[in-house]
Design an enzyme around this catalytic site. Structure first.
Site, PDB file in Angstrom:
ATOM      1  N   ASP A  65      31.406 -66.734  -9.017  1.00  0.00           N
ATOM      2  CA  ASP A  65      31.010 -65.343  -8.744  1.00  0.00           C
ATOM      3  C   ASP A  65      29.534 -65.283  -8.379  1.00  0.00           C
ATOM      4  OD1 ASP A  65      33.337 -63.963  -9.198  1.00  0.00           O
ATOM      5  OD2 ASP A  65      32.735 -63.098 -11.114  1.00  0.00           O
ATOM      6  N   TYR A  67      25.766 -63.788  -8.990  1.00  0.00           N
ATOM      7  CA  TYR A  67      25.106 -63.357 -10.214  1.00  0.00           C
ATOM      8  C   TYR A  67      25.302 -61.851 -10.393  1.00  0.00           C
ATOM      9  CZ  TYR A  67      22.749 -67.904 -10.297  1.00  0.00           C
ATOM     10  OH  TYR A  67      22.480 -69.246 -10.342  1.00  0.00           O
ATOM     11  N   PHE A  81      24.667 -70.193  -6.819  1.00  0.00           N
ATOM     12  CA  PHE A  81      23.662 -70.756  -7.728  1.00  0.00           C
ATOM     13  C   PHE A  81      22.222 -70.367  -7.369  1.00  0.00           C
ATOM     14  CE2 PHE A  81      27.203 -73.842  -8.194  1.00  0.00           C
ATOM     15  CZ  PHE A  81      27.458 -73.651  -9.548  1.00  0.00           C
ATOM     16  N   HIS A 190      30.639 -78.276 -15.261  1.00  0.00           N
ATOM     17  CA  HIS A 190      29.764 -77.248 -14.704  1.00  0.00           C
ATOM     18  C   HIS A 190      28.335 -77.409 -15.247  1.00  0.00           C
ATOM     19  CE1 HIS A 190      28.359 -73.118 -13.822  1.00  0.00           C
ATOM     20  NE2 HIS A 190      29.311 -73.096 -12.920  1.00  0.00           N
TER      21      HIS A 190
END
Length: 223
Positions: A65, A67, A81, A190
């Site tokens: 998703d 932020y 990211f 992750h």
């Protein structure tokens, strides 16, 4: 449907934009921007594609998703990211920079923007391209995943020697169909603080990516 997206991607994805699900997705997204605070800003929904044309693409990093939380969301600019200049590093991005430092000895940068990666051929692709403020997953299962699956299928089929970087079980599942005989697929847990110490640190994905690109006569990424 006339989607505002970089020209080489528009030609690759034209069929997708005409499908019924994409029309419904577009209607949903337009309504969300009218009635809620949504990230990234509407003009940046396809920023990952605009910054990394299809014909220049060499690497795909897959996120989930945009932020959405306090502080970070205003840094969202359509690249997974990544955050805008001047925004504090979210925890996962901080860990990405730590691994980058340990892998290729790059100093921790002062900016959390990864736009320089995108301009070198790194597609920073979120599985879901929009999200409602403070509501993780709020735009999941509305059609974005089908669209981004189609994007990965096109890259898989129409290009060769692409590096796919899949961090976490969600990204790994989404990339299960990628042809490992044509492309390099790098996987690990992750970079989130919840999992990074269980195999993200030390994965050396940045140097492995460049080794593969050089081995196939492509310019390495200046991370």
């Amino acid at each position: 449907m006339d989607v505002k997206i970089e020209d080489s991607w528009k030609s690759v994805l034209t069929e997708e934009f005409e499908k019924l699900y994409f029309g419904k997705l577009t209607e949903f997204v337009h309504n969300e921007y009218r009635t809620h605070t949504v990230f990234p800003p509407a003009k940046l929904i396809f920023n990952a594609f605009d910054q990394c044309p299809f014909d220049q693409l060499k690497v795909v990093i897959l996120g989930q998703d945009p932020y959405h939380g306090p502080g970070q969301a205003h840094g969202a600019h359509g690249l997974c990211f990544s955050v805008n200049e001047g925004v504090d590093f979210p925890p996962s991005l901080r860990n990405i920079f730590k691994e980058l430092n340990g892998d290729v000895n790059k100093p921790i940068p002062t900016s959390g923007s990864l736009i320089d990666w995108a301009k070198q051929g790194v597609l920073l692709l979120n599985a879901t391209l929009t999200v409602r403020a403070h509501q993780a997953g709020s735009h999941q299962k509305k059609g974005w995943e089908e669209f981004t699956d189609a994007v990965i299928h096109r890259i898989n089929e129409e290009k060769e020697h692409v590096v796919f970087i899949l961090w976490g079980s969600y990204a790994i599942r989404k990339g299960e169909f990628i042809d490992r005989n044509k492309h390099l697929v790098l996987t690990s847990v992750h970079p989130s603080p919840l999992s990074a110490s269980r195999g993200f640190f030390g994965n050396k994905h940045f140097s492995k990516t460049n080794d593969f690109l050089v081995a196939h006569q492509q310019k390495p990424i200046i991370w």
